[in-house]
Design an enzyme around this catalytic site. Structure first.
Site, mmCIF file in Angstrom:
data_model
loop_
_atom_site.group_PDB
_atom_site.id
_atom_site.type_symbol
_atom_site.label_atom_id
_atom_site.label_comp_id
_atom_site.label_asym_id
_atom_site.label_seq_id
_atom_site.Cartn_x
_atom_site.Cartn_y
_atom_site.Cartn_z
ATOM 1 N N ARG A 158 0.863 -1.179 0.000
ATOM 2 C CA ARG A 158 0.000 0.000 0.000
ATOM 3 C C ARG A 158 0.896 1.224 0.000
ATOM 4 N NH1 ARG A 158 -3.844 3.155 -1.425
ATOM 5 N NH2 ARG A 158 -5.442 3.786 0.097
ATOM 6 N N GLY A 159 0.920 1.942 -1.131
ATOM 7 C CA GLY A 159 1.839 3.050 -1.306
ATOM 8 C C GLY A 159 1.761 4.113 -0.227
ATOM 9 N N GLU A 160 0.550 4.456 0.181
ATOM 10 C CA GLU A 160 0.382 5.504 1.186
ATOM 11 C C GLU A 160 1.003 5.130 2.527
ATOM 12 O OE1 GLU A 160 -3.696 6.532 1.546
ATOM 13 O OE2 GLU A 160 -3.946 7.027 -0.569
ATOM 14 N N ASP A 161 1.077 3.836 2.800
ATOM 15 C CA ASP A 161 1.614 3.381 4.090
ATOM 16 C C ASP A 161 3.129 3.219 4.080
ATOM 17 O OD1 ASP A 161 -0.940 3.282 5.069
ATOM 18 O OD2 ASP A 161 -1.144 1.106 4.957
ATOM 19 N N THR A 162 3.676 2.616 3.030
ATOM 20 C CA THR A 162 5.075 2.169 3.110
ATOM 21 C C THR A 162 5.936 2.514 1.903
ATOM 22 O OG1 THR A 162 4.597 -0.015 2.133
ATOM 23 C CG2 THR A 162 4.333 0.205 4.536
ATOM 24 N N ARG A 163 5.382 3.158 0.887
ATOM 25 C CA ARG A 163 6.167 3.397 -0.333
ATOM 26 C C ARG A 163 7.456 4.166 -0.068
ATOM 27 N NH1 ARG A 163 5.095 3.406 -5.656
ATOM 28 N NH2 ARG A 163 2.846 3.253 -5.339
ATOM 29 N N GLY A 220 -5.589 3.263 -12.029
ATOM 30 C CA GLY A 220 -6.885 3.482 -12.642
ATOM 31 C C GLY A 220 -7.946 2.698 -11.915
ATOM 32 N N GLU A 268 -4.420 -7.235 -6.718
ATOM 33 C CA GLU A 268 -3.062 -7.792 -6.789
ATOM 34 C C GLU A 268 -2.971 -9.064 -5.967
ATOM 35 O OE1 GLU A 268 -0.248 -3.780 -7.210
ATOM 36 O OE2 GLU A 268 -0.089 -5.087 -5.459
#
Length: 298
Positions: free
Chosen positions: A28-33, A60, A94
């Site tokens: 999850r990009g917002e959490d750990t990117r 998308g 995913e």
């Protein structure tokens, strides 16, 4: 070509497919990117592990075909479960695809529980439950996909992985990358020239005979006159599938070695290849035969 399926390094044997990536990263990009996942990715790449991270793909409404293809073309997937992982339908899609590849291709799945409890994922409680009911109301808006997502979360949460709750993240990442390197890279490549044409078609045809989904012992012969590339095809297939076995060995020029150095030389190579850190030196054929029988558990 010789290999043993005594016990897989992963859950079971690999399916016949050509892999492009060693690892697919789901997170999850917002959490750990920008923190944990970025450091993990950097360490994996530094260890020579070819890792796919979806930085360049545009988000998308529907998960892109390129991403699904990347999952299918990966030997393993690392799933970084974080607090808001289930908030993303993209992440859930995913994960569902990853779990499908685990079943169909025997892909290795390695979960990391980043400040979350696996039981919350398993039972869809807390933030993993809210996304399905109150927060985004998946149950109402995505009825056709909810059951698939729930099953993927439950199945993934039951896989042994890493729990990160406290301590230095750098130490956790070092441990994780070392473990993954041992699993993914701890196999022997047999040299094959780059840019060979037609290898994938040979690979797919021979997959029918090898039947990697079976636990049976399989022997497949590649026949033809000398110089047409039989050994090259065998090397290529060996490189594609050997990563998924606990041990493997590629014996080439068997007739020549047997004639010049004897059968004991071949037995020693097979025994050394299939023993971690082994330096086996046998001197008698019957001794080697008994050791090979015990090693391969025939």
């Amino acid at each position: 070509m010789a290999s043993t399926s005594a016990q897989m390094a992963s859950d079971s044997s690999p399916s016949m497919r050509s892999c492009v990536y060693d690892v697919f990263l789901s997170f999850r990009g917002e959490d750990t990117r920008d923190n944990f996942t970025d450091h993990l990715y950097t360490h994996l790449v530094q260890r020579g592990i070819k890792t796919f991270r979806d930085d360049k793909l545009k988000r998308g409404e529907e998960i892109q075909r390129e991403l699904l293809k990347a999952i299918e073309e990966s030997r393993s997937s690392i799933v970084v479960f974080s607090q808001n992982y289930a908030d993303s339908r993209w992440c859930l899609e995913e994960l569902a695809k990853i779990m499908e590849c685990r079943k169909e291709y025997k892909q290795i799945v390695l979960p990391i529980f980043y400040h979350v409890d696996p039981s919350d994922i398993r039972k869809q409680r807390g933030s993993f439950g809210e996304a399905f009911t109150t927060k985004y109301d998946y149950e109402e808006n995505w009825k056709d996909k909810v059951q698939r997502w729930r099953e993927a979360l439950t199945e993934a949460s039951n896989i042994s992985g890493w729990h990160i709750k406290e301590g230095y993240e750098s130490e956790h990442i070092k441990e994780i990358t070392t473990d993954i390197a041992n699993r993914i890279l701890n196999f022997k490549f047999s040299f094959v020239e780059d840019n060979l044409v037609g290898m994938d078609s040979h690979f797919q045809k021979l997959s029918l005979g090898l039947r990697m989904e079976s636990n049976d012992v399989r022997m497949v012969g590649i026949c033809g006159i000398g110089g047409i590339g039989k050994t090259t095809i065998a090397r290529y297939i060996y490189n594609q599938i050997s990563w998924g076995f606990k041990c493997s060995s590629f014996l080439e020029k068997v007739s020549e070695v047997h004639k010049n150095k004897g059968l004991v030389c071949l037995q020693n190579q097979l025994l050394n290849d299939t023993q971690d850190g082994g330096n086996q030196k046998i001197s008698k054929v019957f001794e080697g035969a008994n050791m090979i029988k015990n090693r391969l558990r025939f």
